[in-house]
Write a protein that holds these residues in place. Sequence first.
Motif, short mmCIF file in Angstrom:
data_model
loop_
_atom_site.label_atom_id
_atom_site.label_comp_id
_atom_site.label_asym_id
_atom_site.label_seq_id
_atom_site.Cartn_x
_atom_site.Cartn_y
_atom_site.Cartn_z
N GLY A 17 -24.25 98.26 3.91
CA GLY A 17 -23.77 97.44 5.03
C GLY A 17 -24.26 95.78 4.66
O GLY A 17 -24.33 95.39 5.56
N GLY A 18 -24.42 95.59 3.53
CA GLY A 18 -25.05 94.31 2.94
C GLY A 18 -24.13 93.10 3.26
O GLY A 18 -24.43 92.04 2.83
N ALA A 19 -22.67 93.33 3.41
CA ALA A 19 -21.99 91.90 3.66
C ALA A 19 -21.77 91.53 5.04
O ALA A 19 -21.44 90.54 5.19
N GLY A 20 -22.45 92.26 5.95
CA GLY A 20 -22.43 91.80 7.50
C GLY A 20 -23.56 91.02 7.47
O GLY A 20 -24.60 90.52 6.61
N GLY A 21 -23.69 90.10 8.74
CA GLY A 21 -24.60 89.01 8.97
C GLY A 21 -26.08 89.67 8.86
O GLY A 21 -27.00 89.00 8.11
N ILE A 22 -26.47 90.67 9.48
CA ILE A 22 -27.71 91.34 9.10
C ILE A 22 -27.89 91.86 7.79
O ILE A 22 -29.05 91.58 7.36
N GLY A 23 -26.96 92.53 7.49
CA GLY A 23 -26.99 92.75 6.09
C GLY A 23 -27.27 91.78 5.03
O GLY A 23 -28.19 92.01 4.13
N VAL A 24 -26.64 90.63 5.11
CA VAL A 24 -27.07 89.70 4.09
C VAL A 24 -28.32 88.95 4.16
O VAL A 24 -29.02 88.78 3.23
N ALA A 25 -28.87 88.91 5.57
CA ALA A 25 -30.27 88.55 5.59
C ALA A 25 -31.35 89.60 5.01
O ALA A 25 -32.16 89.18 4.72
N THR A 26 -30.92 90.91 4.99
CA THR A 26 -31.59 92.10 4.53
C THR A 26 -31.61 92.06 2.95
O THR A 26 -32.62 92.35 2.63
N VAL A 27 -30.70 91.46 2.55
CA VAL A 27 -30.49 91.28 1.08
C VAL A 27 -31.21 90.12 0.62
O VAL A 27 -31.90 90.26 -0.25
N GLU A 28 -31.23 89.02 1.54
CA GLU A 28 -31.88 87.89 1.01
C GLU A 28 -33.53 88.03 0.99
O GLU A 28 -34.17 87.59 -0.10
N ALA A 29 -34.07 88.78 1.98
CA ALA A 29 -35.61 88.90 1.97
C ALA A 29 -36.38 89.33 0.48
O ALA A 29 -37.06 88.62 0.05
N PRO A 30 -35.79 90.56 0.15
CA PRO A 30 -36.56 90.95 -1.16
C PRO A 30 -35.80 90.39 -2.59
O PRO A 30 -36.57 90.26 -3.37
N ALA A 31 -34.69 89.57 -2.35
CA ALA A 31 -34.51 88.70 -3.41
C ALA A 31 -35.22 87.71 -3.56
O ALA A 31 -35.70 87.23 -4.84
N VAL A 32 -35.64 87.04 -2.50
CA VAL A 32 -36.40 85.94 -2.56
C VAL A 32 -37.76 86.46 -3.07
O VAL A 32 -38.37 85.35 -3.82
N ALA A 33 -38.21 87.52 -2.82
CA ALA A 33 -39.55 87.99 -3.23
C ALA A 33 -39.74 88.39 -4.64
O ALA A 33 -40.57 88.81 -5.09
N GLY A 34 -38.31 88.30 -5.09
CA GLY A 34 -38.47 88.75 -6.76
C GLY A 34 -37.71 89.86 -7.18
O GLY A 34 -37.62 90.09 -8.18
N ALA A 35 -37.09 90.78 -6.20
CA ALA A 35 -36.56 91.89 -6.52
C ALA A 35 -34.97 91.86 -7.14
O ALA A 35 -34.45 90.78 -6.44
#
Length: 56
Positions: A17-35
């Motif tokens: 569900g990564g394309a929705g508003g909450i999903g995009v934020a959920t993808v952003e957090a680990p990406a910023v942390a290096g994943a």
Amino acid sequence: MSNGTQSLAGKVAVVTGGAGGIGVATVEAPAVAGAQAVLADDTAKAAAEKPAAQGL
């Protein structure tokens, strides 16, 4: 990291569900942390466009 966040370098985060508003934020957090962030959504176009628009 000095902000108290654990480094996720070398890890993979899979978000459904990564394309929705909450999903995009959920993808952003680990990406910023290096994943490497992988997102899945039943709307392929939105799944590709929304994170790309945020530089993810």
